[in-house]
Structure formats: C-alpha cells, structure tokens
Write an enzyme that holds these catalytic residues in place. Structure first.
Site, PDB file in Angstrom:
ATOM      1  CG  HIS A 119      -0.188  -0.042   2.536  1.00  0.00           C
ATOM      2  ND1 HIS A 119       0.243   1.073   3.213  1.00  0.00           N
ATOM      3  CD2 HIS A 119       0.202  -1.102   3.286  1.00  0.00           C
ATOM      4  CE1 HIS A 119       0.850   0.714   4.330  1.00  0.00           C
ATOM      5  NE2 HIS A 119       0.851  -0.600   4.402  1.00  0.00           N
ATOM      6  CG  ASP A 120      -0.379   4.219   1.378  1.00  0.00           C
ATOM      7  OD1 ASP A 120      -1.253   4.981   0.917  1.00  0.00           O
ATOM      8  OD2 ASP A 120      -0.585   3.462   2.345  1.00  0.00           O
ATOM      9  N   GLY A 137       4.951  -1.042   2.701  1.00  0.00           N
ATOM     10  CA  GLY A 137       4.136   0.147   2.539  1.00  0.00           C
ATOM     11  C   GLY A 137       4.932   1.432   2.496  1.00  0.00           C
TER      12      GLY A 137
END
Length: 256
Positions: A119-120, A137
């Site tokens: 994520h991200d 992440g």
C-alpha cells in the site's frame, strides 16, 4: 475479447480492445485502457485505474485491499500507467488514508513473478522488480531502478533513480540515486556504471558521479559535509542533482 468464462462487473470501464482471459474477475470501479491484456485467473479490484498496453499474467492480484491492520475498508485507489508487464502471482495493493490514499505505478515497468507492491508505494518508470521482490508500505522507487530477486525493502524507504540492488538485498535505509547496493543489510558498492552507460550518460557525467560517490562514501565526511561538496560539483554537472536530492529528501537516513 472478453472470455465468456470471465466475470466483469457491469460498472467496470474497459476499452473496446481490452482482452480478458477465462476465470478472471474484474470488479466495480475498475478502468482499463486500450491495448491491455488480462490473462486467465487474474483478480482486479477497484477503485483501480490501469492505463494502456499493459499485460497482466495469470494469478496476479491487482488493486486488492492492503494488509495494513489500520485499514478499515476506506475507498483508496491504485493507479497504473502504460506498457507495464505484471507477471504471474504478482500482488499490488491499493493505498491507505494514512498516506495519500493511493498506490501509484508509472509506465514501462516489469514486475516479475511473485513480486509484491504494498500500500501507498510510488514506483516510477522503467523499473524492474525481479522474482519474489517485496516492497513494504509507503516505499518510493525511482526511475530505472532494478531490484534483484528476493530483495526486501522496509516500509517508508526511498530508492533513488538508477539504483541496482543485488539478489536477496535487505533494504532498511534509503538508497541514493545511482548507487549499487547488496547484502543483509544493504551496503553501497559503487555506482551503477553499466546501467548509466546503457541509458546514454556521457563518460564525463559518469566520471563526475563517481567523484560524487567518493565524497559521499569514501572520504569519511559527514552527510552534511559531503552534500556541500556535491553541490559544488553539480554546478558543472547537473546529473549529480538527483543524487543530492535523494540524500536531502531521506527520512530514514541513507545506507552507508
């Protein structure tokens, strides 16, 4: 172009020539651009926007909810550019509201089998992530970087442009632009000379980048002292600017 055995949500937006193989699932809030080929047994979950001329191989999972325990089902996004190759078993997760809310993939990248993008993350252009590489992440990966197989990158790390990591490298701190890194944990091993030659850097520019590397790593200077020398060099060699920026923008500290 869409196999009768595939499941495509009626709200998904696919260009007319998108191919979808058997037993693949395209969920709602998914957009896929022209020329993209989705193989069999692929799952794409939205909100996800995929550009043109990408190829996604079997068993890839694209746009799934992230594995962050703080994630509570918010409608975060994934954006993928053009001309990417996503090989078998690759997993790419959407963002979280703790960051910008999106995972961003550029164009002309190769994600080899079983690579993971958490994520991200922000992945630039012309990046290669070899088999079983995993970035946690909030990781940023600069243009033209190559991460060797089984490389593992700690959350929030930044990898500069034109970096090369050897097989099974464990990255716990930021890697400045142009640097070759290897080991557990990663240590610097010169600059990516061969890669720079292939990308058209002049002999003089490569020579100056090598000088800058020596200031940063060989002269036993503090980071601040080395940056002062690099800024002087950059006045006559603008190719050093990415190295300066990657050191200045480091939040976890650079590998030394």
């Amino acid at each position: 172009m869409i196999d009768s055995r595939a499941i495509v949500d009626p709200s998904a937006k696919l260009a007319n020539d998108v191919e979808v193989g058997p037993w693949s699932i395209i969920g709602p809030d998914v957009e896929i651009g022209a020329g993209t080929v989705v193989g069999p047994h692929v799952v794409i979950k939205g909100p996800t926007k995929i550009g043109c001329n990408n190829r996604i191989f079997q068993f890839a999972s694209v746009g799934e909810d992230c594995q962050d325990k703080k994630y509570a089902g918010e409608p975060t996004t994934l954006t993928i550019g053009d001309h990417n190759v996503i090989r078998e078993g690759v997993t790419i997760h959407r963002g979280t509201i703790q960051d910008a809310g999106t995972t961003t993939i550029g164009s002309h990248n190769l994600f080899m089998a079983y690579a993971h993008v958490a994520h991200d993350c922000v992945v630039g252009d012309h990046v290669i992530m070899a088999n079983n590489t995993a970035i946690a992440g909030h990781v940023h990966v600069g243009d033209w970087s190559i991460l060797g197989g089984f490389t593992a990158v700690h959350q929030f790390c930044k990898i500069g442009s034109h970096v090369m990591c050897g097989t099974s490298t464990v990255v716990l701190k930021d890697i400045p632009a142009y640097v070759m890194a290897n080991g557990n944990t990663a240590t610097p091993h010169g600059i990516n000379t061969e890669g720079l030659k292939r990308r058209g850097f002049s002999t003089e520019a490569i020579s100056q980048i090598k000088r800058a590397y020596k200031s940063l790593y060989r002269k036993k200077l503090t980071v601040a002292q080395a940056l002062s020398e690099l800024q002087v060099m950059a006045e006559s060699c603008p190719e050093i600017e990415p190295l300066i920026d990657s050191v200045k923008n480091s939040s976890r500290g650079i590998i030394r």
